[in-house]
Design an enzyme around this catalytic site. Structure first.
Site, PDB file in Angstrom:
ATOM      1  N   THR A 194      -8.814   8.403   5.805  1.00 24.33           N
ATOM      2  CA  THR A 194      -8.979   7.095   5.006  1.00 24.33           C
ATOM      3  C   THR A 194     -10.721   7.249   4.356  1.00 24.33           C
ATOM      4  O   THR A 194     -10.588   6.806   3.221  1.00 24.33           O
ATOM      5  CB  THR A 194      -9.116   5.999   5.975  1.00 24.33           C
ATOM      6  OG1 THR A 194      -7.959   5.994   6.782  1.00 24.33           O
ATOM      7  CG2 THR A 194      -9.183   4.600   5.343  1.00 24.33           C
ATOM      8  N   LYS A 246       2.089  -4.041  10.950  1.00 23.82           N
ATOM      9  CA  LYS A 246       0.854  -3.836  11.539  1.00 23.82           C
ATOM     10  C   LYS A 246       0.718  -4.551  13.017  1.00 23.82           C
ATOM     11  O   LYS A 246       1.667  -5.320  13.091  1.00 23.82           O
ATOM     12  CB  LYS A 246      -0.024  -4.667  10.643  1.00 23.82           C
ATOM     13  CG  LYS A 246      -1.385  -4.341  10.904  1.00 23.82           C
ATOM     14  CD  LYS A 246      -1.973  -2.872  10.104  1.00 23.82           C
ATOM     15  CE  LYS A 246      -3.334  -2.804  10.278  1.00 23.82           C
ATOM     16  NZ  LYS A 246      -3.843  -2.052   9.137  1.00 23.82           N
ATOM     17  N   SER A 283      -1.029  10.252   7.060  1.00 22.14           N
ATOM     18  CA  SER A 283      -0.180   9.766   8.432  1.00 22.14           C
ATOM     19  C   SER A 283       1.343  10.086   7.833  1.00 22.14           C
ATOM     20  O   SER A 283       2.040  10.784   8.668  1.00 22.14           O
ATOM     21  CB  SER A 283      -0.202   8.307   8.655  1.00 22.14           C
ATOM     22  OG  SER A 283      -1.225   7.827   9.312  1.00 22.14           O
ATOM     23  N   LYS A 343       0.874  -1.059  -0.023  1.00 29.39           N
ATOM     24  CA  LYS A 343       0.104  -0.090  -0.113  1.00 29.39           C
ATOM     25  C   LYS A 343       0.766   1.263   0.052  1.00 29.39           C
ATOM     26  O   LYS A 343       0.706   2.166  -0.648  1.00 29.39           O
ATOM     27  CB  LYS A 343      -0.753   0.061   1.250  1.00 29.39           C
ATOM     28  CG  LYS A 343      -1.944   1.062   1.410  1.00 29.39           C
ATOM     29  CD  LYS A 343      -2.793   1.155   2.721  1.00 29.39           C
ATOM     30  CE  LYS A 343      -3.368  -0.251   2.984  1.00 29.39           C
ATOM     31  NZ  LYS A 343      -4.096  -0.197   4.074  1.00 29.39           N
TER      32      LYS A 343
END
Ligand SMILES: NC(=O)C1=CN([C@@H]2O[C@H](COP(=O)(O)OP(=O)(O)OC[C@H]3O[C@@H](n4cnc5c(N)ncnc54)[C@H](O)[C@@H]3O)[C@@H](O)[C@H]2O)C=CC1
Ligand SMILES: O=C(O)CCC(=O)C(=O)O
Length: 413
Positions: A183, A102, A346, A90
């Site tokens: 998002t 993550k 971010s 991504k």
């Protein structure tokens, strides 16, 4: 199919299309580092409870590793591994200078009080603080976590390393203009880029949204503001529908008024209750899954009636469903592009924190749209070169960028 098997399968298809060397392919698949920690906290009643926390750092060839932290009962190493790998592709698709990671804790945040959540977050941070860092690995919110969680991580990390605002992103609004909405807004920018290809606009489409948390609410709000009709939504408490379009500002206010902002859509008066299982196969133009992975699978894919699926959630479509949906002619905008708005903003937040300079929200959103539109063009170019669908266009784009960075950096120890 489990999340990791599904993610590996998409990666391997892309690797084959790109003709990657098998040794490079193997190296790209294996995570850089997997961290598993025990987090024991006293509950408010004084009893002790233990949770398991994970941080999986997948790849750092293009920059510090980056990705959210999830608090959810279904968090397990395979799920976090898959999500970490997706972050690597991504950030490369968005062309921001990061790798992928993550984290998560296997817990139900709805069963914990605010002070219990704070203790859990601080203990987790104590266990991982020396393995994350501004130039190493930068966490952010995901399911079950939010700006408050990030503020606790920042505070705990700073006790060990001195004030370090850029160690997490998605911090409270005073530090991060635009990240909370990013998002969901990015999902809408991505949809607009896709619709431009088909001569459609948000205002002439009907939408169904699964999940009404950070991503789902901001996507719904942005769709409503553009004149789109959201005809069904769901969350953990159930699903509601209104064929004339749900009053999204009214629903947001309802959710906010119940339980101090932690409410659900249950009991919203201006809509009919519907079966949550029916929601994904409800008649509509655009389906936007904004909750868990694997919700579109071989059990329900044949019944999906949407013309477009915008993957706001991570890996909502199982590869078996992918095949069925594609055969039905449904266009799928893949997760590693569709929900990249969050990590893109971010990145803007991290840059601002490092520079000690704050952008206004208008600049954040302007840049977000620019990045999302550019990435869509890059994906389309890969689709053309490799004669493939949007998912493989996005995967080949991301995997190729990471493979090139890996080779340029070299193999020698
Ligand atoms: N927060 C972010 O910036 C980003 C989130 N994502 C992905 O988007 C998805 C949603 O994340 P957030 O909105 O941050 O989480 P959140 O925790 O804010 O909201 C999740 C929502 O899903 C609902 N939900 C949970 N189980 C459900 C079920 N079985 N059926 C229907 N609804 C259900 C919850 O009630 C809640 O409304 C996740 O897949 C996450 O990985 C992707 C990129 C960035
Ligand atoms: O903002 C970030 O760093 C990560 C967001 C995230 O976890 C995701 O895109 O899945």
């Amino acid at each position: 199919m489990n999340a990791l098997a599904a993610t590996n399968r998409n990666f391997q298809r892309a690797a084959r299309i790109l003709g990657l060397d098998s040794k490079l392919e193997r190296s790209l698949l294996i995570p850089f580092r997997e961290i598993k920690v025990e987090c024991t906290i006293p509950k408010d009643d004084g009893t002790l409870v233990s949770y398991v926390g994970f941080r999986i750092q997948h790849d750092n060839a293009r920059g510090p590793m980056k990705g959210g932290i999830r608090y959810h009962p279904e968090v397990d190493p395979d799920e976090v591994n898959a999500l970490a790998q997706l972050m690597t592709w991504k950030t490369a698709v968005a062309d921001i200078p990061y790798g992928g990671a993550k984290g998560g804790i296997g817990c139900n945040p709805r069963d914990l009080s605010l002070s219990e959540l704070e203790r859990l977050t601080r203990v987790f941070t104590q266990k991982i603080h020396d393995l994350v860092g501004v130039q190493r690995d930068v966490p952010a919110p995901d399911m079950g976590t939010n700006a408050q969680t990030m503020a606790w991580i920042l505070d705990e990390y700073s006790k060990f390393h001195g004030h370090s605002p850029a160690v997490v992103t998605g911090k409270p609004i005073v530090r991060s203009l635009g990240r909370e909405a990013a998002t969901g807004l990015g999902v809408v920018f991505a949809t607009e880029a896709l619709f431009a290809e088909y001569g459609k606009s948000i205002s002439d489409q009907t939408f169904v949204i699964q999940g009404f948390g950070n991503v789902g609410t901001w996507a719904a709000k942005s769709i409503f503001e553009r004149g789109g009709k959201v005809i069904a939504v769901s969350d953990i408490s159930g699903a509601i529908k209104n064929s004339n379009g749900i009053d999204i500002p009214g629903l947001l206010k309802y959710k906010d008024d119940v339980n101090g902002g932690n409410g659900t859509l249950k009991g919203f008066p201006d809509a009919e209750v519907m079966d949550p299982n029916e929601l994904l196969v409800h008649e509509c133009d655009v389906l936007i899954p904004c909750a868990l992975g694997g919700v579109l699978n071989r059990e329900n894919a044949a019944d999906v009636k949407a013309k477009f699926i915008i993957e706001a959630a991570n890996h909502p479509t199982d590869p078996e469903a992918d095949e069925i949906l594609s055969k039905k002619g449904i266009i799928i905008l893949p997760d590693i592009y569709a929900n990249a708005g969050g990590v893109t903003v971010s990145y803007f937040e991290w840059v601002q924190n490092i520079q000690g300079f704050m952008w206004d929200e208008e600049k954040v959103n302007h840049e977000l749209k620019k990045y999302m539109t550019r990435a869509f063009g890059d994906i389309k170019a890969m689709c053309k070169i490799h004669n493939c669908d949007l998912r493989m266009g996005a995967f080949t784009l991301g995997v190729n960028r990471v493979a090139r960075a890996t080779l340029l950096r070299g193999w020698e120890a």
